[in-house]
Write a protein that holds these residues in place. Structure first.
Motif, PDB file in Angstrom:
ATOM      1  N   THR A  14       0.837  -1.207   0.000  1.00 42.62           N
ATOM      2  CA  THR A  14       0.000   0.000   0.000  1.00 42.62           C
ATOM      3  C   THR A  14       0.871   1.256   0.000  1.00 42.62           C
ATOM      4  OG1 THR A  14      -0.056   0.154   2.396  1.00 42.62           O
ATOM      5  CG2 THR A  14      -1.772  -1.203   1.346  1.00 42.62           C
ATOM      6  N   GLY A  44      -5.939  -2.808  -4.745  1.00 41.78           N
ATOM      7  CA  GLY A  44      -6.256  -3.843  -3.776  1.00 41.78           C
ATOM      8  C   GLY A  44      -7.745  -4.135  -3.741  1.00 41.78           C
ATOM      9  N   GLU A  45      -8.138  -4.949  -2.790  1.00 42.66           N
ATOM     10  CA  GLU A  45      -9.532  -5.372  -2.666  1.00 42.66           C
ATOM     11  C   GLU A  45     -10.486  -4.187  -2.478  1.00 42.66           C
ATOM     12  OE1 GLU A  45      -9.577  -8.055   0.604  1.00 42.66           O
ATOM     13  OE2 GLU A  45      -8.369  -9.547  -0.440  1.00 42.66           O
ATOM     14  N   ARG A  46     -10.044  -3.167  -1.765  1.00 42.79           N
ATOM     15  CA  ARG A  46     -10.900  -2.012  -1.502  1.00 42.79           C
ATOM     16  C   ARG A  46     -10.642  -0.863  -2.472  1.00 42.79           C
ATOM     17  NH1 ARG A  46      -9.426  -1.549   4.689  1.00 42.79           N
ATOM     18  NH2 ARG A  46      -7.454  -1.582   3.620  1.00 42.79           N
ATOM     19  N   GLY A  47      -9.881  -1.131  -3.532  1.00 42.45           N
ATOM     20  CA  GLY A  47      -9.613  -0.104  -4.519  1.00 42.45           C
ATOM     21  C   GLY A  47      -8.464   0.829  -4.173  1.00 42.45           C
ATOM     22  N   GLU A  48      -7.735   0.530  -3.078  1.00 42.82           N
ATOM     23  CA  GLU A  48      -6.616   1.386  -2.703  1.00 42.82           C
ATOM     24  C   GLU A  48      -5.436   1.163  -3.651  1.00 42.82           C
ATOM     25  OE1 GLU A  48      -5.829  -2.369  -0.248  1.00 42.82           O
ATOM     26  OE2 GLU A  48      -7.583  -1.244  -0.868  1.00 42.82           O
ATOM     27  N   LYS A  50      -1.857   0.249  -4.958  1.00 41.29           N
ATOM     28  CA  LYS A  50      -0.851  -0.753  -4.611  1.00 41.29           C
ATOM     29  C   LYS A  50       0.340  -0.561  -5.532  1.00 41.29           C
ATOM     30  CE  LYS A  50      -3.080  -3.575  -1.688  1.00 41.29           C
ATOM     31  NZ  LYS A  50      -2.561  -4.349  -0.587  1.00 41.29           N
TER      32      LYS A  50
END
Length: 90
Positions: A14, A44-48, A50
């Motif tokens: 992240t 990532g899974e939550r759209g953050e 990476k």
């Protein structure tokens, strides 16, 4: 983080982890992206955002070299940039 770099340089991390790895503020990581020094990987899974460890290390090295600063101690395989001592011809 250095151990993660040695284990899997393509591991995705992240923005906060990238900043911690380089010893900079998370806003610096985002600035590197705006400048084109760092490219986001798949979110990532939550759209953050990476980033791969290898890309983060390359961006850090490029910025430190450009600023003629010494590498961060967490960055493996880099040599310190030193300025020559002043010419003391008295």
């Amino acid at each position: 983080m250095v151990l993660m770099l040695l284990a899997d340089p393509f591991q995705l991390i992240t923005t906060a982890e990238a900043a911690d790895h380089c010893g900079v503020d998370p806003s610096t990581i985002r600035q590197w992206c705006r400048r084109g020094l760092l490219t986001r990987a798949n979110p990532g899974e939550r759209g953050e955002a990476k980033y791969s460890l290898v890309d983060v290390a390359r961006a850090e090295q490029a910025t430190r070299h450009r600023a003629r600063r010494t590498p961060h101690p967490k960055t493996p395989g880099t040599a310190a940039v030193t300025n020559p001592p002043p010419n003391d011809s008295s």
